[in-house]
Design a protein around this motif. Structure first.
Motif, PDB file in Angstrom:
ATOM      1  N   ASN A 106       0.710  -1.348  -0.037  1.00 31.23           N
ATOM      2  CA  ASN A 106       0.016  -0.063   0.168  1.00 31.23           C
ATOM      3  C   ASN A 106       0.863   1.381  -0.149  1.00 31.23           C
ATOM      4  OD1 ASN A 106      -2.235  -1.499  -0.074  1.00 31.23           O
ATOM      5  ND2 ASN A 106      -2.929  -1.167   1.888  1.00 31.23           N
ATOM      6  N   SER A 107       1.987   1.194  -0.451  1.00 27.69           N
ATOM      7  CA  SER A 107       2.907   2.464  -0.554  1.00 27.69           C
ATOM      8  C   SER A 107       3.177   2.897  -1.940  1.00 27.69           C
ATOM      9  CB  SER A 107       4.326   2.007   0.147  1.00 27.69           C
ATOM     10  OG  SER A 107       4.856   1.131  -0.781  1.00 27.69           O
ATOM     11  N   PHE A 108       2.402   2.461  -2.768  1.00 29.02           N
ATOM     12  CA  PHE A 108       2.587   2.671  -4.136  1.00 29.02           C
ATOM     13  C   PHE A 108       1.348   2.555  -5.196  1.00 29.02           C
ATOM     14  CE2 PHE A 108       3.793   1.405  -8.726  1.00 29.02           C
ATOM     15  CZ  PHE A 108       4.604   2.420  -9.104  1.00 29.02           C
ATOM     16  N   GLU A 109       1.077   3.262  -6.057  1.00 28.99           N
ATOM     17  CA  GLU A 109      -0.170   2.935  -6.938  1.00 28.99           C
ATOM     18  C   GLU A 109       0.052   3.293  -8.476  1.00 28.99           C
ATOM     19  OE1 GLU A 109      -3.497   5.150  -5.053  1.00 28.99           O
ATOM     20  OE2 GLU A 109      -3.112   6.682  -6.591  1.00 28.99           O
ATOM     21  N   VAL A 110      -0.424   2.842  -9.259  1.00 24.93           N
ATOM     22  CA  VAL A 110      -0.419   3.127 -10.756  1.00 24.93           C
ATOM     23  C   VAL A 110      -1.771   3.787 -10.999  1.00 24.93           C
ATOM     24  CG1 VAL A 110      -0.307   1.985 -13.141  1.00 24.93           C
ATOM     25  CG2 VAL A 110       0.735   1.063 -11.015  1.00 24.93           C
ATOM     26  N   TYR A 111      -1.586   4.794 -11.573  1.00 23.89           N
ATOM     27  CA  TYR A 111      -2.778   5.783 -11.964  1.00 23.89           C
ATOM     28  C   TYR A 111      -3.148   5.834 -13.135  1.00 23.89           C
ATOM     29  CZ  TYR A 111      -5.344  10.307 -11.772  1.00 23.89           C
ATOM     30  OH  TYR A 111      -6.262  11.229 -12.000  1.00 23.89           O
ATOM     31  N   PHE A 112      -4.615   5.633 -13.319  1.00 25.88           N
ATOM     32  CA  PHE A 112      -4.920   5.928 -14.896  1.00 25.88           C
ATOM     33  C   PHE A 112      -6.070   6.834 -14.677  1.00 25.88           C
ATOM     34  CE2 PHE A 112      -3.368   1.713 -14.654  1.00 25.88           C
ATOM     35  CZ  PHE A 112      -2.750   1.581 -15.853  1.00 25.88           C
ATOM     36  N   GLU A 113      -6.421   7.525 -15.962  1.00 27.41           N
ATOM     37  CA  GLU A 113      -7.528   8.358 -15.903  1.00 27.41           C
ATOM     38  C   GLU A 113      -8.555   7.761 -17.055  1.00 27.41           C
ATOM     39  OE1 GLU A 113      -6.820  12.692 -16.494  1.00 27.41           O
ATOM     40  OE2 GLU A 113      -6.524  12.918 -14.358  1.00 27.41           O
ATOM     41  N   GLU A 114      -9.828   7.979 -16.594  1.00 29.83           N
ATOM     42  CA  GLU A 114     -10.909   7.607 -17.595  1.00 29.83           C
ATOM     43  C   GLU A 114     -11.732   8.591 -17.953  1.00 29.83           C
ATOM     44  OE1 GLU A 114     -13.341   5.682 -19.913  1.00 29.83           O
ATOM     45  OE2 GLU A 114     -11.432   4.394 -19.331  1.00 29.83           O
ATOM     46  N   ASP A 115     -11.927   8.744 -19.281  1.00 30.06           N
ATOM     47  CA  ASP A 115     -13.033   9.863 -19.921  1.00 30.06           C
ATOM     48  C   ASP A 115     -14.562   9.461 -19.476  1.00 30.06           C
ATOM     49  OD1 ASP A 115     -10.938  11.175 -20.851  1.00 30.06           O
ATOM     50  OD2 ASP A 115     -11.164  10.380 -22.996  1.00 30.06           O
ATOM     51  N   ASP A 116     -14.770   8.147 -19.591  1.00 30.61           N
ATOM     52  CA  ASP A 116     -16.287   7.752 -19.229  1.00 30.61           C
ATOM     53  C   ASP A 116     -16.080   6.930 -17.797  1.00 30.61           C
ATOM     54  OD1 ASP A 116     -18.785   7.038 -19.173  1.00 30.61           O
ATOM     55  OD2 ASP A 116     -19.006   6.230 -21.282  1.00 30.61           O
ATOM     56  N   PHE A 117     -16.241   7.753 -16.963  1.00 29.54           N
ATOM     57  CA  PHE A 117     -15.987   7.296 -15.493  1.00 29.54           C
ATOM     58  C   PHE A 117     -17.065   6.511 -15.094  1.00 29.54           C
ATOM     59  CE2 PHE A 117     -15.556   6.946 -10.845  1.00 29.54           C
ATOM     60  CZ  PHE A 117     -14.254   6.627 -10.714  1.00 29.54           C
ATOM     61  N   ASP A 118     -18.274   6.843 -15.475  1.00 31.32           N
ATOM     62  CA  ASP A 118     -19.428   6.086 -14.846  1.00 31.32           C
ATOM     63  C   ASP A 118     -19.429   4.634 -15.576  1.00 31.32           C
ATOM     64  OD1 ASP A 118     -20.656   8.105 -13.258  1.00 31.32           O
ATOM     65  OD2 ASP A 118     -21.297   9.170 -15.098  1.00 31.32           O
ATOM     66  N   PRO A 134      -3.760  -8.766  -9.329  1.00 31.73           N
ATOM     67  CA  PRO A 134      -3.830  -9.904  -8.922  1.00 31.73           C
ATOM     68  C   PRO A 134      -2.525 -10.029  -7.862  1.00 31.73           C
ATOM     69  CG  PRO A 134      -4.408 -10.098 -10.957  1.00 31.73           C
ATOM     70  CD  PRO A 134      -4.024  -8.626 -10.914  1.00 31.73           C
ATOM     71  N   ASP A 135      -1.768  -9.166  -7.841  1.00 31.30           N
ATOM     72  CA  ASP A 135      -0.368  -9.426  -7.046  1.00 31.30           C
ATOM     73  C   ASP A 135      -0.670  -8.241  -5.800  1.00 31.30           C
ATOM     74  OD1 ASP A 135       1.271 -11.523  -8.043  1.00 31.30           O
ATOM     75  OD2 ASP A 135       1.093 -10.359  -9.904  1.00 31.30           O
ATOM     76  N   GLY A 136      -1.744  -7.654  -5.727  1.00 38.16           N
ATOM     77  CA  GLY A 136      -1.676  -6.670  -4.544  1.00 38.16           C
ATOM     78  C   GLY A 136      -1.162  -5.333  -4.878  1.00 38.16           C
ATOM     79  N   HIS A 137      -0.887  -4.894  -6.037  1.00 39.14           N
ATOM     80  CA  HIS A 137      -0.601  -3.532  -6.307  1.00 39.14           C
ATOM     81  C   HIS A 137      -1.789  -2.688  -6.521  1.00 39.14           C
ATOM     82  CE1 HIS A 137       3.388  -5.343  -7.396  1.00 39.14           C
ATOM     83  NE2 HIS A 137       2.918  -6.007  -8.326  1.00 39.14           N
ATOM     84  N   ILE A 138      -1.876  -1.698  -5.983  1.00 40.39           N
ATOM     85  CA  ILE A 138      -2.927  -0.771  -6.081  1.00 40.39           C
ATOM     86  C   ILE A 138      -3.125  -0.084  -7.336  1.00 40.39           C
ATOM     87  CG2 ILE A 138      -4.108   1.436  -5.146  1.00 40.39           C
ATOM     88  CD1 ILE A 138      -2.891   0.670  -2.149  1.00 40.39           C
ATOM     89  N   ILE A 139      -4.301  -0.095  -8.009  1.00 38.42           N
ATOM     90  CA  ILE A 139      -4.551   0.540  -9.164  1.00 38.42           C
ATOM     91  C   ILE A 139      -5.606   1.568  -8.802  1.00 38.42           C
ATOM     92  CG2 ILE A 139      -5.511   0.324 -11.361  1.00 38.42           C
ATOM     93  CD1 ILE A 139      -2.811  -1.263 -10.984  1.00 38.42           C
ATOM     94  N   GLU A 140      -5.121   2.844  -9.060  1.00 37.77           N
ATOM     95  CA  GLU A 140      -6.393   4.070  -9.007  1.00 37.77           C
ATOM     96  C   GLU A 140      -6.799   4.435 -10.564  1.00 37.77           C
ATOM     97  OE1 GLU A 140      -6.688   8.676  -7.738  1.00 37.77           O
ATOM     98  OE2 GLU A 140      -4.901   7.516  -7.244  1.00 37.77           O
ATOM     99  N   VAL A 141      -8.136   4.548 -10.567  1.00 38.40           N
ATOM    100  CA  VAL A 141      -8.627   5.120 -11.813  1.00 38.40           C
ATOM    101  C   VAL A 141      -9.279   6.234 -11.399  1.00 38.40           C
ATOM    102  CG1 VAL A 141     -10.099   4.657 -14.004  1.00 38.40           C
ATOM    103  CG2 VAL A 141      -8.597   2.663 -13.135  1.00 38.40           C
ATOM    104  N   GLY A 142      -9.071   7.317 -12.016  1.00 37.07           N
ATOM    105  CA  GLY A 142      -9.609   8.529 -11.679  1.00 37.07           C
ATOM    106  C   GLY A 142     -10.481   9.224 -12.875  1.00 37.07           C
ATOM    107  N   GLU A 143     -11.388   9.830 -12.620  1.00 42.12           N
ATOM    108  CA  GLU A 143     -12.153  10.532 -13.671  1.00 42.12           C
ATOM    109  C   GLU A 143     -11.269  11.643 -14.326  1.00 42.12           C
ATOM    110  OE1 GLU A 143     -16.384  13.100 -13.926  1.00 42.12           O
ATOM    111  OE2 GLU A 143     -15.413  12.905 -12.037  1.00 42.12           O
TER     112      GLU A 143
END
Length: 151
Positions: free
Chosen positions: A64-76, A108-117
């Motif tokens: 929980n000390s690192f995340e990979v961040y993505f943005e999504e145009d159609d968040f809903d 699957p390996d416990g890496h945090i993925i963040e997806v933001g609007e």
């Protein structure tokens, strides 16, 4: 110096590639066997080879000390899709103080993925709700120039 890409160590390459394809729509663009680069620049490395690279048997997952961040145009639509993906959430969809909606979950390996609007979409959402550009800039804590680019 040029930053190239983040690399995640994975215990099962096929499972990880399938996860990133199904959940985030990524695809393999470079395949070196024990290392694969996905669209968007995320790289995956097998645990076995990474242990050799660093000269250690100790790999720590889920810190929980690192995340990979993505943005999504159609968040809903993305949030709805996640409900069908059988993932483990860090937290469900929430809205940050600046108005951006985000969701965090584990791969699957416990890496945090963040997806933001997408922040442009946040700005447009506020404008479409009747806020003035000045109100949007204040609500999002962004410069007026950013708001103007979203008009």
């Amino acid at each position: 110096m040029t930053f190239k890409n983040p690399m995640l160590v994975v215990t099962d390459m096929d499972r990880s590639v399938a996860f990133y394809k199904k959940v985030l729509g990524l695809s393999v663009i470079l395949d070196f066997g024990a290392n694969k680069t996905l669209s968007g620049g995320l790289a995956l490395q097998t645990e076995e080879t990474y242990k050799e690279f660093i000269g250690s048997e100790k790999i720590i997952y889920g810190s929980n000390s690192f995340e990979v961040y993505f943005e999504e145009d159609d968040f809903d639509a993305f949030a709805e899709k996640l409900e069908e993906c059988n993932i483990e959430y860090v937290h469900p969809v929430k809205e940050h103080s600046w108005g951006q909606r985000v969701v965090r979950f584990y791969d699957p390996d416990g890496h945090i993925i963040e997806v933001g609007e997408n922040l442009n979409a946040v700005c447009r959402r506020f404008l479409e709700c009747g806020m003035t550009p000045e109100q949007v800039a204040k609500r999002m804590d962004v410069p007026m120039e950013f708001v103007k680019t979203c008009l």
